[in-house]
Design a protein around this motif. Sequence first.
Motif, PDB file in Angstrom:
ATOM      1  N   LEU A 213       4.554   2.943  23.772  1.00 28.42           N
ATOM      2  CA  LEU A 213       5.140   4.175  24.789  1.00 28.42           C
ATOM      3  C   LEU A 213       6.345   4.611  24.558  1.00 28.42           C
ATOM      4  N   GLY A 214       7.021   3.698  24.215  1.00 22.84           N
ATOM      5  CA  GLY A 214       8.507   4.161  23.767  1.00 22.84           C
ATOM      6  C   GLY A 214       8.866   4.790  22.663  1.00 22.84           C
ATOM      7  N   ARG A 215       7.726   4.762  21.723  1.00 22.59           N
ATOM      8  CA  ARG A 215       7.807   5.566  20.446  1.00 22.59           C
ATOM      9  C   ARG A 215       6.846   6.750  20.502  1.00 22.59           C
TER      10      ARG A 215
ATOM     11  N   TYR B  65       0.919   8.064  13.826  1.00 17.80           N
ATOM     12  CA  TYR B  65       0.558   7.005  14.041  1.00 17.80           C
ATOM     13  C   TYR B  65       0.956   5.927  13.162  1.00 17.80           C
ATOM     14  N   LYS B  66       1.803   6.147  12.313  1.00 20.83           N
ATOM     15  CA  LYS B  66       2.626   5.228  11.421  1.00 20.83           C
ATOM     16  C   LYS B  66       3.773   4.781  12.352  1.00 20.83           C
TER      17      LYS B  66
ATOM     18  N   ASP C 202      -1.833  12.362  20.968  1.00 25.04           N
ATOM     19  CA  ASP C 202      -1.292  12.440  19.746  1.00 25.04           C
ATOM     20  C   ASP C 202      -0.982  13.714  19.407  1.00 25.04           C
ATOM     21  N   THR C 203      -0.337  13.920  18.232  1.00 29.02           N
ATOM     22  CA  THR C 203      -0.082  15.189  17.742  1.00 29.02           C
ATOM     23  C   THR C 203      -1.034  16.207  17.409  1.00 29.02           C
TER      24      THR C 203
ATOM     25  N   GLY D 116       4.248  12.899  20.446  1.00 25.43           N
ATOM     26  CA  GLY D 116       3.114  12.831  21.116  1.00 25.43           C
ATOM     27  C   GLY D 116       3.524  12.939  22.632  1.00 25.43           C
ATOM     28  N   LYS D 117       2.564  12.670  23.401  1.00 20.77           N
ATOM     29  CA  LYS D 117       3.011  12.775  25.035  1.00 20.77           C
ATOM     30  C   LYS D 117       2.192  11.723  25.598  1.00 20.77           C
TER      31      LYS D 117
END
Length: 128
Positions: free
Chosen positions: A88-90, A23-24, A116-117, A96-97
């Motif tokens: 989305l690029g990060r 999230y960071k 997320d992870t 993540g996916k």
Amino acid sequence: MMKNVINWFEIYTSDFNRAKQFYKDVFKCDLIDIPMNSDRHSQMQYALFRKNENKFDLNGALVKIDEAKPGIGGTLVYFATEEITAELGRVETAGGKIIRPKLDLGEFGFIALIQDTETNLIGLRSEK
């Protein structure tokens, strides 16, 4: 002035530190660990979201607790973004996916879905 109906959220985690880093990295925000001192919550980990670089308020927390597990099928939370493409690029670099790329909703803006992870499904929403 209208207020948001949803005023708090919790995203459940199985790997608390991995989730915080995700999230960071994606939202460029800080999370603040809140100590849980009671015996009842000795296994609970809790981190509050702070405002991100776009100054959006994220009123919620990441939580690790035995009573609630992460994953697809629970509540879907949409994070406000300035423009979805940046987040989305990060996502994949952060572990993540991308589940559903940016989708145009006409006058209602744009949305996308990511995982997320911790396998939680979350949404992104922007006006442009």
